[in-house]
Motif scaffolding. Structure first.
Motif, PDB file in Angstrom:
ATOM      1  N   PHE A 127      50.978  41.443  31.256  1.00 34.46           N
ATOM      2  CA  PHE A 127      51.402  41.195  32.637  1.00 34.46           C
ATOM      3  C   PHE A 127      51.247  42.437  33.525  1.00 34.46           C
ATOM      4  CE2 PHE A 127      53.858  37.763  30.515  1.00 34.46           C
ATOM      5  CZ  PHE A 127      53.316  36.698  31.222  1.00 34.46           C
ATOM      6  N   SER A 128      51.123  43.612  32.899  1.00 34.90           N
ATOM      7  CA  SER A 128      50.957  44.840  33.671  1.00 34.90           C
ATOM      8  C   SER A 128      49.493  45.157  33.961  1.00 34.90           C
ATOM      9  CB  SER A 128      51.581  46.028  32.915  1.00 34.90           C
ATOM     10  OG  SER A 128      52.972  45.816  32.708  1.00 34.90           O
ATOM     11  N   ASN A 129      48.587  44.743  33.059  1.00 31.95           N
ATOM     12  CA  ASN A 129      47.188  45.146  33.183  1.00 31.95           C
ATOM     13  C   ASN A 129      46.241  44.004  33.551  1.00 31.95           C
ATOM     14  OD1 ASN A 129      46.979  48.146  32.032  1.00 31.95           O
ATOM     15  ND2 ASN A 129      48.476  47.038  30.789  1.00 31.95           N
ATOM     16  N   LEU A 130      46.484  42.814  33.003  1.00 33.01           N
ATOM     17  CA  LEU A 130      45.590  41.697  33.274  1.00 33.01           C
ATOM     18  C   LEU A 130      46.003  40.990  34.556  1.00 33.01           C
ATOM     19  CD1 LEU A 130      44.982  40.213  29.696  1.00 33.01           C
ATOM     20  CD2 LEU A 130      43.531  41.761  31.015  1.00 33.01           C
ATOM     21  N   LEU A 131      45.763  41.672  35.673  1.00 32.30           N
ATOM     22  CA  LEU A 131      46.097  41.134  36.987  1.00 32.30           C
ATOM     23  C   LEU A 131      44.819  41.028  37.821  1.00 32.30           C
ATOM     24  CD1 LEU A 131      49.306  43.243  37.745  1.00 32.30           C
ATOM     25  CD2 LEU A 131      49.210  40.872  36.943  1.00 32.30           C
ATOM     26  N   VAL A 132      44.661  39.906  38.487  1.00 37.23           N
ATOM     27  CA  VAL A 132      43.494  39.703  39.345  1.00 37.23           C
ATOM     28  C   VAL A 132      43.730  40.411  40.666  1.00 37.23           C
ATOM     29  CG1 VAL A 132      42.024  38.012  40.495  1.00 37.23           C
ATOM     30  CG2 VAL A 132      43.031  37.480  38.264  1.00 37.23           C
ATOM     31  N   SER A 133      42.893  41.388  40.982  1.00 37.28           N
ATOM     32  CA  SER A 133      43.040  42.168  42.212  1.00 37.28           C
ATOM     33  C   SER A 133      42.022  41.711  43.257  1.00 37.28           C
ATOM     34  CB  SER A 133      42.835  43.652  41.918  1.00 37.28           C
ATOM     35  OG  SER A 133      41.514  43.890  41.462  1.00 37.28           O
ATOM     36  N   GLN A 134      42.214  42.175  44.478  1.00 42.31           N
ATOM     37  CA  GLN A 134      41.289  41.845  45.558  1.00 42.31           C
ATOM     38  C   GLN A 134      39.902  42.398  45.262  1.00 42.31           C
ATOM     39  OE1 GLN A 134      41.956  39.908  48.186  1.00 42.31           O
ATOM     40  NE2 GLN A 134      39.833  40.095  48.887  1.00 42.31           N
ATOM     41  N   GLU A 135      39.864  43.567  44.660  1.00 37.28           N
ATOM     42  CA  GLU A 135      38.575  44.191  44.329  1.00 37.28           C
ATOM     43  C   GLU A 135      37.796  43.373  43.300  1.00 37.28           C
ATOM     44  OE1 GLU A 135      36.863  48.394  42.461  1.00 37.28           O
ATOM     45  OE2 GLU A 135      39.005  48.166  42.908  1.00 37.28           O
ATOM     46  N   SER A 136      38.537  42.774  42.356  1.00 38.34           N
ATOM     47  CA  SER A 136      37.865  41.995  41.312  1.00 38.34           C
ATOM     48  C   SER A 136      37.208  40.738  41.870  1.00 38.34           C
ATOM     49  CB  SER A 136      38.861  41.622  40.214  1.00 38.34           C
ATOM     50  OG  SER A 136      39.893  40.806  40.727  1.00 38.34           O
ATOM     51  N   PHE A 137      37.726  40.207  42.987  1.00 34.18           N
ATOM     52  CA  PHE A 137      37.138  39.012  43.591  1.00 34.18           C
ATOM     53  C   PHE A 137      35.732  39.268  44.120  1.00 34.18           C
ATOM     54  CE2 PHE A 137      41.396  37.071  43.720  1.00 34.18           C
ATOM     55  CZ  PHE A 137      41.054  35.773  43.344  1.00 34.18           C
ATOM     56  N   GLU A 138      35.377  40.524  44.325  1.00 36.44           N
ATOM     57  CA  GLU A 138      34.018  40.840  44.760  1.00 36.44           C
ATOM     58  C   GLU A 138      32.997  40.515  43.667  1.00 36.44           C
ATOM     59  OE1 GLU A 138      34.021  44.921  45.868  1.00 36.44           O
ATOM     60  OE2 GLU A 138      35.473  44.669  47.502  1.00 36.44           O
ATOM     61  N   LYS A 139      33.470  40.480  42.427  1.00 39.15           N
ATOM     62  CA  LYS A 139      32.585  40.159  41.300  1.00 39.15           C
ATOM     63  C   LYS A 139      32.509  38.656  41.052  1.00 39.15           C
ATOM     64  CE  LYS A 139      32.386  44.623  40.370  1.00 39.15           C
ATOM     65  NZ  LYS A 139      31.164  45.424  40.571  1.00 39.15           N
ATOM     66  N   LEU A 140      33.260  37.859  41.796  1.00 42.30           N
ATOM     67  CA  LEU A 140      33.342  36.422  41.534  1.00 42.30           C
ATOM     68  C   LEU A 140      31.989  35.712  41.574  1.00 42.30           C
ATOM     69  CD1 LEU A 140      35.211  34.079  40.875  1.00 42.30           C
ATOM     70  CD2 LEU A 140      35.572  33.748  43.324  1.00 42.30           C
ATOM     71  N   PRO A 141      31.114  35.955  42.564  1.00 45.74           N
ATOM     72  CA  PRO A 141      29.807  35.261  42.558  1.00 45.74           C
ATOM     73  C   PRO A 141      29.011  35.502  41.283  1.00 45.74           C
ATOM     74  CG  PRO A 141      30.207  36.278  44.686  1.00 45.74           C
ATOM     75  CD  PRO A 141      31.286  36.778  43.778  1.00 45.74           C
ATOM     76  N   LYS A 142      29.004  36.742  40.812  1.00 46.94           N
ATOM     77  CA  LYS A 142      28.282  37.064  39.580  1.00 46.94           C
ATOM     78  C   LYS A 142      28.936  36.382  38.383  1.00 46.94           C
ATOM     79  CE  LYS A 142      25.073  39.330  37.332  1.00 46.94           C
ATOM     80  NZ  LYS A 142      23.647  39.032  37.527  1.00 46.94           N
ATOM     81  N   ILE A 143      30.266  36.353  38.378  1.00 47.19           N
ATOM     82  CA  ILE A 143      30.994  35.703  37.286  1.00 47.19           C
ATOM     83  C   ILE A 143      30.688  34.210  37.256  1.00 47.19           C
ATOM     84  CG2 ILE A 143      33.305  35.079  36.462  1.00 47.19           C
ATOM     85  CD1 ILE A 143      34.265  37.795  37.517  1.00 47.19           C
TER      86      ILE A 143
END
Length: 261
Positions: A50-66
């Motif tokens: 719960f401390s580390n596996l958090l979806v951040s705003q920065e990670s959403f930039e990788k969403l198209p590639k994902i």
């Protein structure tokens, strides 16, 4: 059930439970696994998640590639399942006692199903990795090989459970082998076969993630790459996308099963 039979069943259950306890203890001793210590680490592990596996705003930039890699994984799973279903239908017809051509082909089809089914998809990935290297072909073949074994066995059982009355009726009219299979056997088994194919699509989407880690393809490779980079925010987003995809596929499969069954 008389008292003697009940006493025998109780003795058998007691012996089985005792053997299970002994095997559990021996397994823990051999692997030096401490159950209490394992349970004690759960709160700390959950805290880390719960401390580390958090979806951040920065990670959403990788969403198209994902999503692109996730789509690749889904299509590869569907392709492997569909082609394997065609091969399995052929082997299932040959292997079934209802539609077998001769004993040799029946044993051969069942042998292929047994070997393919009893080798895990991960093992198939490692075996094929040596020959084909890290590419999408390896992932496809690993899923295909595992699926052929499972579906062939499922199709054989479905055909064996088909009603014999229509088969006997067509046989009495002088129908050919292919007419009997196409007009009497397959129509009866088709809904159940489709259900098995849908089940394997769900299973292969899950398996494809692990296969992708080994073969360097699809969403599995993307997950492994960001995990090794310790970018847990993107890892969390990838995991979330996989979970949502599996749930959606499961809902669609359940709906289709209700319609056809």
């Amino acid at each position: 059930m008389n008292e003697k039979t009940m006493r025998k069943h109780r003795w058998q259950s007691g012996i089985f439970l005792l053997i299970l306890i002994v095997l559990t203890y021996l397994s823990s001793a051999i692997t030096t696994f401490n159950f209490m210590e394992g349970m004690a680490t759960i709160p700390e592990a959950m805290g880390w998640i719960f401390s580390n596996l958090l979806v951040s705003q920065e990670s959403f930039e990788k969403l198209p590639k994902i999503l692109e890699k996730l789509a690749e994984t889904i299509f590869m799973s569907i392709a492997a399942t569909t082609i394997a279903a065609v091969v399995s239908l052929f082997l299932g017809v040959l292997g079934s006692n209802t539609t077998k051509v001769n004993n040799f082909l029946s044993v051969f089809a069942r042998f292929i199903a047994s070997v393919s089914r009893n080798i895990p998809v991960v093992a198939w990935s490692l075996i094929l990795l040596i020959s084909f290297g890290q590419n999408s072909v390896t992932g496809f073949l690993a899923l295909f090989a595992g699926t052929v074994g499972f579906l062939t066995r499922a199709f054989i059982e479905s055909i064996d459970e088909a009603s014999q009355s229509s088969v006997e009726a067509l046989t009495a009219t002088g129908a050919t082998y292919f007419q009997i299979v196409g007009k009497a056997v397959i129509p009866q088994c088709l809904p159940q076969m489709i259900s098995w194919v849908l089940f394997m699509v769900e299973t292969n989407i899950r398996n494809a993630t692990l296969v992708g880690i080994l073969t360097g393809t699809g969403i599995g490779y993307t997950f492994d790459m960001y995990y090794k980079m310790l970018n847990y925010n993107v890892v969390a987003l990838i995991t979330l996308c996989i979970v949502i995809t599996v749930i959606i596929v499961d809902l669609i499969s359940n709906y289709v099963r209700k319609v056809i069954l």
